[in-house]
Design an enzyme around this catalytic site. Structure first.
Site, PDB file in Angstrom:
ATOM      1  N   HIS A 130       0.866  -1.174   0.000  1.00 47.37           N
ATOM      2  CA  HIS A 130       0.000   0.000   0.000  1.00 47.37           C
ATOM      3  C   HIS A 130       0.910   1.234   0.000  1.00 47.37           C
ATOM      4  O   HIS A 130       2.012   1.185   0.542  1.00 47.37           O
ATOM      5  CB  HIS A 130      -0.833  -0.052   1.290  1.00 47.37           C
ATOM      6  CG  HIS A 130      -1.938   0.955   1.381  1.00 47.37           C
ATOM      7  ND1 HIS A 130      -1.716   2.268   1.732  1.00 47.37           N
ATOM      8  CD2 HIS A 130      -3.270   0.831   1.203  1.00 47.37           C
ATOM      9  CE1 HIS A 130      -2.877   2.912   1.755  1.00 47.37           C
ATOM     10  NE2 HIS A 130      -3.838   2.064   1.435  1.00 47.37           N
ATOM     11  N   ASP A 169       2.968  -4.376   8.312  1.00 49.90           N
ATOM     12  CA  ASP A 169       1.707  -3.637   8.231  1.00 49.90           C
ATOM     13  C   ASP A 169       0.585  -4.663   8.325  1.00 49.90           C
ATOM     14  O   ASP A 169       0.330  -5.420   7.391  1.00 49.90           O
ATOM     15  CB  ASP A 169       1.663  -2.870   6.901  1.00 49.90           C
ATOM     16  CG  ASP A 169       0.291  -2.293   6.602  1.00 49.90           C
ATOM     17  OD1 ASP A 169      -0.624  -2.449   7.436  1.00 49.90           O
ATOM     18  OD2 ASP A 169       0.130  -1.688   5.520  1.00 49.90           O
ATOM     19  N   LYS A 180     -10.453  -0.616  10.421  1.00 52.61           N
ATOM     20  CA  LYS A 180     -10.643  -1.826   9.606  1.00 52.61           C
ATOM     21  C   LYS A 180     -10.986  -3.027  10.485  1.00 52.61           C
ATOM     22  O   LYS A 180     -11.263  -4.113   9.990  1.00 52.61           O
ATOM     23  CB  LYS A 180      -9.378  -2.122   8.801  1.00 52.61           C
ATOM     24  CG  LYS A 180      -9.052  -1.020   7.780  1.00 52.61           C
ATOM     25  CD  LYS A 180      -7.915  -1.443   6.894  1.00 52.61           C
ATOM     26  CE  LYS A 180      -7.184  -0.284   6.252  1.00 52.61           C
ATOM     27  NZ  LYS A 180      -7.858   0.296   5.089  1.00 52.61           N
ATOM     28  N   CYS A 203      -4.719   2.285  -3.672  1.00 50.57           N
ATOM     29  CA  CYS A 203      -3.503   2.871  -3.083  1.00 50.57           C
ATOM     30  C   CYS A 203      -2.335   1.911  -3.217  1.00 50.57           C
ATOM     31  O   CYS A 203      -1.502   1.799  -2.315  1.00 50.57           O
ATOM     32  CB  CYS A 203      -3.709   3.258  -1.620  1.00 50.57           C
ATOM     33  SG  CYS A 203      -4.981   4.475  -1.375  1.00 50.57           S
TER      34      CYS A 203
END
Lengths: 414, 147
Positions: free
Chosen positions: A130, A207, A233, A371
């Site tokens: 990302h 991540d 999320k 993204c």
């Protein structure tokens, strides 16, 4: 197609916990397939936020009055909840941030200023990252002169340990990668990457945005040095996230933003800084956000991470099977291990047009580059359609998606 | 609620699949690139202007049906228009898509895109070719962004 086997009845009922999902969309039942962008919120989180604001809210780490002490307790209890959720050793290793983006910027910037990096040192990323796990490192590169290398994915969207270590040299100081790709849903071999990196004295940042909603995460077992995720999320409020950092690293890295809370003593000549986590939490934090995030973690943990993983795998496999059976649909990424997301394109119809038609059918998907423009270039597509699931996603949502794709074909005369 | 068939009219599908004036000019007087970072649409547009009149337009577009169809229809309409007429066309087009009412006066074939105003998320798809045209007429370096 038959309902997928292996679904968990308790998790199937979870959908009723999410008030927004009852809202009709363009006159149709809402099939919300964009949880990878942001998940909907259960009543437990909404009520938790409201209760906190109505009966316990005050600033933290400041007042001597009871209310402030209680709010501080709740804020620190939230930190403890995150610590347990990630199986970190100590609460001091958990820093609250605005989200994963902020956490990665925090690490990149402080590492850049730490004096640990020299020009020509290297950082390894992967092509599936990302932008939030690319651009902060580029900003740091511009300040330090380090080089950035990107590990390749194969045509199915797998990133193997070998592919990562092909980019590793004796100048490599850090490997930063997604635990799960937000585009292809690829689950990366995080444990193997981190263990091998540690053996070679290379730092790792994982991540975990697309991982924590779908599986149990154990930072001790992973052997990563940094791990981060965004609360929104994970069914929590937006504007809150967490960074796990190994305590000796957080203790030795320089402060990030300056302000209240992060200091010990301030004079005009010299300021001394608080130990972590306060050192990295300048200013009044997102107090209610942390409380809401803890409520979200408590909520998912009621079901059990392993149950969620098993249930979601069944629903996700159903989605993959249904989409693969549609003529003119091509999956972008067919990784060996997948969680959360399915990306695809349709022959002769641009994803943006597909998204508009699906919206009319009550189906919410993400269309675009997610993204992750380098990942789009890897697969040689300008954009994809992405269907992603959450705890509340039913097989019928994928039925609605496939039916909607039928409408797309009808309209575009395919 | 507007029917999707009003958005994706036959004419629009046709232009998006068989864009007119697709390709590049050999000796353009101006070139510009346009990019919609939201969806990844990319357009490169060449113009040939002589004595204040647009003699030729060509473009390469990679994008959704709305943006490619707009580029195609727009390019068809621009030939032999003065710069002032081209700018005026853009103003009218923007007004049709975002103005208080769907005024389509003087838009001729571009009127088929009137339905886009009902889809606010898609207005930028339709305006990207025009933004790129304006940059090409000014021969602006860099890439025009819709965001």
């Amino acid at each position: 197609m038959n309902a997928p086997a292996g679904q968990n009845p308790e998790i199937l009922a979870a959908r009723d916990d999410f008030p927004l999902l009852a809202r009709p969309m363009n006159g149709r039942p809402l099939a919300f397939l964009d949880s990878a962008a942001s998940a909907q919120k259960p009543r437990a989180v909404l009520d938790g936020l409201r209760d906190f604001y109505e009966s316990e809210y005050a600033n933290v780490h400041r007042g001597v009055y009871l209310l402030s002490a209680q709010a501080t307790d709740r804020y620190e209890a939230a930190r403890e909840t995150v610590r347990r959720f990630l199986n970190a050793g100590r609460p001091e290793e958990i820093v609250f941030t605005r989200g994963a983006t902020e956490a990665i910027n925090l690490v990149a910037e402080t590492l850049g200023r730490s004096g640990r990096l020299e020009p020509d040192d290297e950082i390894v990323l992967t092509v599936l990252e990302h932008h939030s796990n690319i651009v902060p490192w580029q900003l740091m590169r511009d300040a330090t002169g380090v080089r950035i290398r990107a590990a390749a994915a194969d045509q199915d969207g797998n990133v193997d340990v070998e592919a990562v270590f092909r980019e590793v040299t004796d100048r490599t100081k850090l490997i930063a990668f997604s635990h799960v790709s937000n585009t292809t849903g690829t689950v990366l071999p995080a444990r193997e990457i981190c263990h091998r990196a540690r053996e070679r004295g290379i730092l790792t940042l994982v991540d975990g945005c697309q991982a924590v909603p779908h599986a149990a995460v154990d930072v001790a077992d992973l052997a990563c040095d940094f791990y981060t995720f965004s609360g929104h999320k994970l069914y929590g409020p937006s504007g809150i996230g967490a960074l796990y950092g190994r305590l000796d690293l957080l203790t030795s890295l320089p402060p990030w933003q300056g302000g209240g809370s992060m200091i010990e003593e301030v004079t005009f000549e010299r300021t001394t800084y608080a130990p972590p986590p306060a050192r990295y939490e300048a200013g009044t934090p997102n107090i209610a956000g942390a409380v809401g995030l803890a409520a979200a973690i408590d909520y998912v943990q009621r079901f059990g991470s392993e149950n969620i993983q098993r249930h979601e795998s069944a629903v996700l496999k159903y989605g993959v099977d249904r989409l693969q059976a549609v003529d003119g649909v091509r999956l972008i990424g067919t990784p060996r291990h997948r969680a959360g997301s399915i990306s695809f394109v349709m022959d002769d119809v641009h994803p943006h047009d597909v998204g508009t038609v699906l919206d009319r059918e009550g189906v919410a998907v993400r269309v675009g580059h997610h993204c992750a423009q380098p990942a789009m270039r890897h697969f040689d597509v300008p954009a994809t359609i992405r269907a992603s699931l959450g705890i509340y996603t039913h097989a019928s949502d994928f039925d609605a998606l496939v039916e909607g794709l039928g409408k797309v074909k009808e309209l575009f005369q395919l | 609620m507007i029917d999707l068939r009003d958005l994706y009219q036959e004419v629009i599908l046709d232009h998006s699949r068989n864009p007119r004036n697709a390709g590049r000019l050999t000796e353009p007087s101006g070139t510009a690139k346009g990019h919609n970072p939201l969806c990844g649409d990319l357009i490169t547009l060449d113009v040939l202007v002589e004595d204040g009149v647009i003699r030729d337009v060509s473009f390469d577009a990679r994008g959704c049906a709305i943006s490619v169809a707009t580029a195609s229809i727009m390019s068809d309409m621009l030939k032999d228009k003065t710069l002032e007429e081209a700018h005026d066309l853009f103003r009218r087009f923007q007004k049709m898509l975002t103005g208080p009412d769907a005024e389509a006066e003087g838009l001729d074939k571009l009127e088929v895109l009137a339905g886009v105003r009902e889809f606010p998320m898609r207005v930028k798809c339709a305006t990207l070719p025009f933004h790129t045209l304006r940059a090409a007429l000014d021969n602006e370096p860099g890439t025009v962004q819709t965001e």
